[in-house]
Structure formats: C-alpha cells, structure tokens
Motif scaffolding. Structure first.
Motif, PDB file in Angstrom:
ATOM      1  N   PRO A  59       0.826  -1.214   0.000  1.00 48.39           N
ATOM      2  CA  PRO A  59       0.000   0.000   0.000  1.00 48.39           C
ATOM      3  C   PRO A  59       0.857   1.260   0.000  1.00 48.39           C
ATOM      4  O   PRO A  59       1.970   1.277   0.530  1.00 48.39           O
ATOM      5  N   ASN A  60       0.332   2.312  -0.620  1.00 48.45           N
ATOM      6  CA  ASN A  60       1.063   3.580  -0.657  1.00 48.45           C
ATOM      7  C   ASN A  60       0.273   4.668   0.055  1.00 48.45           C
ATOM      8  O   ASN A  60      -0.858   4.459   0.510  1.00 48.45           O
ATOM      9  N   ILE A  61       0.854   5.854   0.128  1.00 44.25           N
ATOM     10  CA  ILE A  61       0.254   6.952   0.882  1.00 44.25           C
ATOM     11  C   ILE A  61      -1.065   7.419   0.258  1.00 44.25           C
ATOM     12  O   ILE A  61      -1.963   7.887   0.960  1.00 44.25           O
ATOM     13  N   ARG A  62      -1.202   7.267  -1.090  1.00 43.83           N
ATOM     14  CA  ARG A  62      -2.443   7.638  -1.746  1.00 43.83           C
ATOM     15  C   ARG A  62      -3.606   6.784  -1.255  1.00 43.83           C
ATOM     16  O   ARG A  62      -4.707   7.278  -1.016  1.00 43.83           O
ATOM     17  N   GLU A  63      -3.372   5.483  -1.075  1.00 42.79           N
ATOM     18  CA  GLU A  63      -4.413   4.576  -0.584  1.00 42.79           C
ATOM     19  C   GLU A  63      -4.829   4.958   0.838  1.00 42.79           C
ATOM     20  O   GLU A  63      -6.012   4.878   1.199  1.00 42.79           O
ATOM     21  N   VAL A  64      -3.867   5.350   1.638  1.00 44.72           N
ATOM     22  CA  VAL A  64      -4.180   5.791   3.003  1.00 44.72           C
ATOM     23  C   VAL A  64      -5.073   7.028   2.957  1.00 44.72           C
ATOM     24  O   VAL A  64      -6.079   7.130   3.674  1.00 44.72           O
ATOM     25  N   ALA A  65      -4.719   7.973   2.083  1.00 41.63           N
ATOM     26  CA  ALA A  65      -5.493   9.211   1.961  1.00 41.63           C
ATOM     27  C   ALA A  65      -6.925   8.916   1.510  1.00 41.63           C
ATOM     28  O   ALA A  65      -7.885   9.479   2.067  1.00 41.63           O
ATOM     29  N   ASP A  66      -7.058   8.034   0.515  1.00 41.30           N
ATOM     30  CA  ASP A  66      -8.398   7.682   0.034  1.00 41.30           C
ATOM     31  C   ASP A  66      -9.216   7.008   1.128  1.00 41.30           C
ATOM     32  O   ASP A  66     -10.413   7.294   1.302  1.00 41.30           O
ATOM     33  N   HIS A  67      -8.594   6.123   1.875  1.00 48.51           N
ATOM     34  CA  HIS A  67      -9.284   5.396   2.942  1.00 48.51           C
ATOM     35  C   HIS A  67      -9.749   6.339   4.043  1.00 48.51           C
ATOM     36  O   HIS A  67     -10.850   6.193   4.600  1.00 48.51           O
ATOM     37  N   VAL A  85      -6.592   9.257  10.189  1.00 49.63           N
ATOM     38  CA  VAL A  85      -5.424   8.892   9.388  1.00 49.63           C
ATOM     39  C   VAL A  85      -4.728   7.662   9.960  1.00 49.63           C
ATOM     40  O   VAL A  85      -4.358   6.733   9.226  1.00 49.63           O
ATOM     41  N   MET A  86      -4.551   7.636  11.287  1.00 46.55           N
ATOM     42  CA  MET A  86      -3.850   6.504  11.893  1.00 46.55           C
ATOM     43  C   MET A  86      -4.664   5.218  11.769  1.00 46.55           C
ATOM     44  O   MET A  86      -4.100   4.128  11.630  1.00 46.55           O
ATOM     45  N   GLU A  87      -5.994   5.330  11.805  1.00 49.19           N
ATOM     46  CA  GLU A  87      -6.842   4.158  11.582  1.00 49.19           C
ATOM     47  C   GLU A  87      -6.702   3.665  10.144  1.00 49.19           C
ATOM     48  O   GLU A  87      -6.684   2.455   9.878  1.00 49.19           O
ATOM     49  N   ALA A  88      -6.575   4.600   9.201  1.00 52.60           N
ATOM     50  CA  ALA A  88      -6.388   4.231   7.800  1.00 52.60           C
ATOM     51  C   ALA A  88      -5.030   3.581   7.578  1.00 52.60           C
ATOM     52  O   ALA A  88      -4.896   2.631   6.802  1.00 52.60           O
ATOM     53  N   VAL A  89      -4.016   4.085   8.273  1.00 50.47           N
ATOM     54  CA  VAL A  89      -2.682   3.478   8.187  1.00 50.47           C
ATOM     55  C   VAL A  89      -2.740   2.025   8.650  1.00 50.47           C
ATOM     56  O   VAL A  89      -2.198   1.119   8.000  1.00 50.47           O
ATOM     57  N   ALA A  90      -3.437   1.811   9.779  1.00 50.26           N
ATOM     58  CA  ALA A  90      -3.551   0.458  10.311  1.00 50.26           C
ATOM     59  C   ALA A  90      -4.368  -0.442   9.384  1.00 50.26           C
ATOM     60  O   ALA A  90      -4.018  -1.604   9.149  1.00 50.26           O
ATOM     61  N   ALA A  91      -5.460   0.108   8.839  1.00 51.70           N
ATOM     62  CA  ALA A  91      -6.355  -0.692   7.995  1.00 51.70           C
ATOM     63  C   ALA A  91      -5.684  -1.096   6.686  1.00 51.70           C
ATOM     64  O   ALA A  91      -5.886  -2.212   6.186  1.00 51.70           O
ATOM     65  N   THR A  92      -4.882  -0.209   6.105  1.00 52.90           N
ATOM     66  CA  THR A  92      -4.242  -0.503   4.816  1.00 52.90           C
ATOM     67  C   THR A  92      -2.923  -1.246   4.966  1.00 52.90           C
ATOM     68  O   THR A  92      -2.419  -1.822   3.998  1.00 52.90           O
ATOM     69  N   GLY A  93      -2.364  -1.196   6.185  1.00 57.65           N
ATOM     70  CA  GLY A  93      -1.063  -1.833   6.390  1.00 57.65           C
ATOM     71  C   GLY A  93       0.083  -1.013   5.837  1.00 57.65           C
ATOM     72  O   GLY A  93       1.178  -1.531   5.597  1.00 57.65           O
ATOM     73  N   TYR A  94      -0.143   0.292   5.674  1.00 58.58           N
ATOM     74  CA  TYR A  94       0.891   1.173   5.129  1.00 58.58           C
ATOM     75  C   TYR A  94       2.068   1.296   6.088  1.00 58.58           C
ATOM     76  O   TYR A  94       1.898   1.482   7.299  1.00 58.58           O
ATOM     77  N   LYS A  95       3.277   1.191   5.553  1.00 58.03           N
ATOM     78  CA  LYS A  95       4.498   1.329   6.343  1.00 58.03           C
ATOM     79  C   LYS A  95       5.275   2.527   5.827  1.00 58.03           C
ATOM     80  O   LYS A  95       5.926   2.449   4.773  1.00 58.03           O
ATOM     81  N   PRO A  96       5.195   3.664   6.535  1.00 57.18           N
ATOM     82  CA  PRO A  96       5.921   4.846   6.050  1.00 57.18           C
ATOM     83  C   PRO A  96       7.424   4.638   6.115  1.00 57.18           C
ATOM     84  O   PRO A  96       7.929   3.932   7.001  1.00 57.18           O
ATOM     85  N   ASN A  97       8.124   5.213   5.179  1.00 55.84           N
ATOM     86  CA  ASN A  97       9.587   5.191   5.179  1.00 55.84           C
ATOM     87  C   ASN A  97      10.062   6.252   6.164  1.00 55.84           C
ATOM     88  O   ASN A  97      10.168   7.430   5.827  1.00 55.84           O
ATOM     89  N   LEU A  98      10.314   5.816   7.393  1.00 51.11           N
ATOM     90  CA  LEU A  98      10.635   6.782   8.447  1.00 51.11           C
ATOM     91  C   LEU A  98      11.930   7.522   8.163  1.00 51.11           C
ATOM     92  O   LEU A  98      12.082   8.697   8.508  1.00 51.11           O
TER      93      LEU A  98
END
Length: 346
Positions: free
Chosen positions: A2-10, A36-49
């Motif tokens: 998943p990417n950041i766009r999917e998180v934003a859409d979610h 946003v944090m719920e969307a991150v968890a739901a999509t499994g997005y892993k940001p490049n810290l």
C-alpha cells in the motif's frame, strides 16, 4: 504494498494531510489524526521513516537525562514525558546517567549530531555550550525538577522553598518545636531550597535554628533508615522528623518502628513528593504532593515549542504543590510536651 495515496483515500483526506499527520502530528486535529492513523492500520501502510526524517530535517527523538531511574518520583516524571512525546510523534531516548557528566556528554552528542532533536535534563547541570543556541538564543533543551538559574532554556520546577515551609509550619501547628530534617544529596538545589523553607518556618515561629537537628541523606530508603538510627541516639530526641523526600521518610519510619516507637504517638514523620507508596505506608505518610506526570508533560511541551521556534525567551514554569496530611503526623507526645514546659520554666 500500500502507498500513501491509498491511506489518503481510505481516510477521506488529502495526501498532504496524511504526510503532515505522520511528520508533524501536532499540526493536525485529534479527530483527523485518529482517522489517518486508523487508515494506516487498515491498509497496512508502512511509512519510510528515514525518508520522513530526511525531508523534515528532524529525528523526532528526545534524549532524557535522568540521574537515577531507581527514584520513584523520576519514574513518574518519565511516564508523563513518554505520553506527551507519543502524542506529538516523538520518541524518548532515556539515559540513566547516575549524575555523571561524562555519560551526559555522550548522550548530548546525539543532539549535536542530529540523532536527536533536543534533550530534557533532570538535574542541575547544563551539558551544552553556547554554540548550540538557536536564533532565539535558546538551547535545544529543557531543565526540569532540579533546575539551574540563568540558563538559556525553559525550566520546569516546583517552589521547593515554599513547599518545605508549608510542611514545617504544619509540624509547628501540631506543637512540635524540635523538628529534625533529613536532607537530600549534598549540592542538590532541591536540598538547598527545602532547607531554606524549613529555616523560614522556624524563623517565623521564633524558634532557634539548630544544626544538630540536621541529618545527611541522599533521597534513598537506606539514608532514611541510617539517619533515623542517628536520631535515636540523640540525647534529646526530636518530636518530629521532616524528610526531604518520601523514600527517605519510609526508611526512617521503618527504623523507628524497629526500635519500638509508635508513629505518630512517639514521633511524627513527614515526607515530600507523594509517591504512590506514601498513601500505603504504615501509617500513611503526610507529605507534599507534586504532580510528577505534569512535570514530564510540561517539559516535553516546552521542548517541542523550542524546537519549532515558538519560544523566544526562557520561561520558568512553576508546578503547583499541595500539603497532604495523613496519619504519620500528630500532636507532640504528652510526656515530651510536659518535659519541654518544665525546661522552659526552669
């Protein structure tokens, strides 16, 4: 992946809002941040810290220099820091320095090399030189609990002098005139300020200050136990003991009870800090309550303001205190009161 766009859409927000939430959560409303944090968890997005840190120029790490993690009060302060830091997207890097400047210097280098953004110092020592000040003339630091005077950074402290005066006045109001003081570590500003408050109260009550009633300590259970042993050997035992922290007081009470004394019927004991154990001591301890977690939360908030350029001066924040009266203090024992009156008459 998943990417950041999917998180934003979610989450139903823009990509910029997702990026801001991950990089600067303090600039996003709690409601949006939660979505946003719920969307991150739901999509499994892993940001490049590492990329986030590189773009923001920040590590989002805070170094905390604590003289000893064994101190119960400091443990509560650190707990407040961790909560506040997490809410702002920061991590705490804890250094148990044992009060050693060389250990502090090693951790200070993490700020100097951008591995951490700033630090919180819990003892009265400045590990930086003036080259680290920002455009506002402030160090990337907050000095909390044991604070220095005239330091170019925010400080978070308690009016220890006033608090010690209030406790001593409480003991005086119960009729005690021979009040022992078990001090904290030599050289600590807390020790100096609490001694000053003790002396203020005696002076206001027209009671002569007696250095023979001062006993050394270091804020540990053992130092309270050892000081109580010395008090028991005194030719004229004090009727009350004021300890400069609760751990010292609990150690002293244990020694007095071991010697067969009843608290407060034979001797009153008071502490300072209101750690959790104070309310469950035998008997429950009269003490000065200072909100340790608030110390931690305030220190983190002040440091982040400095790092974000919001602070243009070096504020001194005074945390409030309360006198908490429990069963470890009581009136002067009748036999000792009669003895004191007899001595005065003679």
């Amino acid at each position: 992946m998943p990417n950041i766009r999917e998180v934003a859409d979610h989450a139903g927000v823009s990509v910029a809002t997702v990026s801001r939430t991950l990089q600067q959560p303090q600039r996003v409303s709690p409601k949006t941040r939660q979505r946003v944090m719920e969307a991150v968890a739901a999509t499994g997005y892993k940001p490049n810290l590492m990329a986030v840190k590189f773009r923001s120029g920040k590590s989002h790490n805070i170094v905390v220099l604590v003289p000893t993690v064994a101190n119960v009060f400091f443990a509560r302060v650190i707990s407040g820091m961790q909560e506040a830091a997490a809410e702002q997207g920061y991590a705490i890097l804890l250094a148990n320095t044992m009060g050693r400047s060389d250990i502090e210097d090693d951790y200070t280098k993490m700020v100097q090399t951008a591995q951490a953004d700033g630090l919180i110092q819990l003892r009265a020592h400045n590990p930086f030189d003036v080259s680290m000040t920002n455009a506002n003339g402030l160090l990337p630091m907050v000095n909390a609990c044991e604070v220095l005077d005239n330091i170019p950074c925010p400080t978070v402290t308690l009016d220890n002098r006033a608090a010690a005066r209030v406790m001593t006045e409480h003991l005086l109001s119960l009729g005690h005139t021979r009040i022992a003081l078990i001090k904290g570590p030599q050289g600590s500003p807390l020790t100096r300020e609490r001694l000053a408050g003790y002396r203020d109260a005696l002076s206001e009550a027209n009671i002569q200050y007696d250095e023979s009633l001062l006993f050394p300590g270091d804020f540990t259970l053992r130092s309270g136990f050892d000081a109580a042993t010395s008090i028991l050997k005194a030719a004229q035992r004090p009727t009350a003991v004021f300890c400069e922290n609760d751990e010292t007081a609990i150690g002293a009470m244990q020694r007095f009870k071991q010697a067969g004394l009843s608290i407060p019927d034979d001797i009153s004991v008071a502490g300072f800090d209101d750690i959790d154990f104070a309310a469950y001591a035998d008997p429950p301890l009269t003490t000065i309550s200072q909100p340790a977690e608030e110390f931690g939360r305030t220190a983190v908030s002040q440091l982040i303001d400095v790092l974000n350029g919001k602070t243009r001066r070096a504020p001194k924040i005074i945390i409030p205190f309360d006198l908490v009266v429990r069963r470890s203090t009581g009136p002067v024992p009748v036999t000792q009161q009669q003895h004191a009156l007899k001595e005065k008459a003679e």
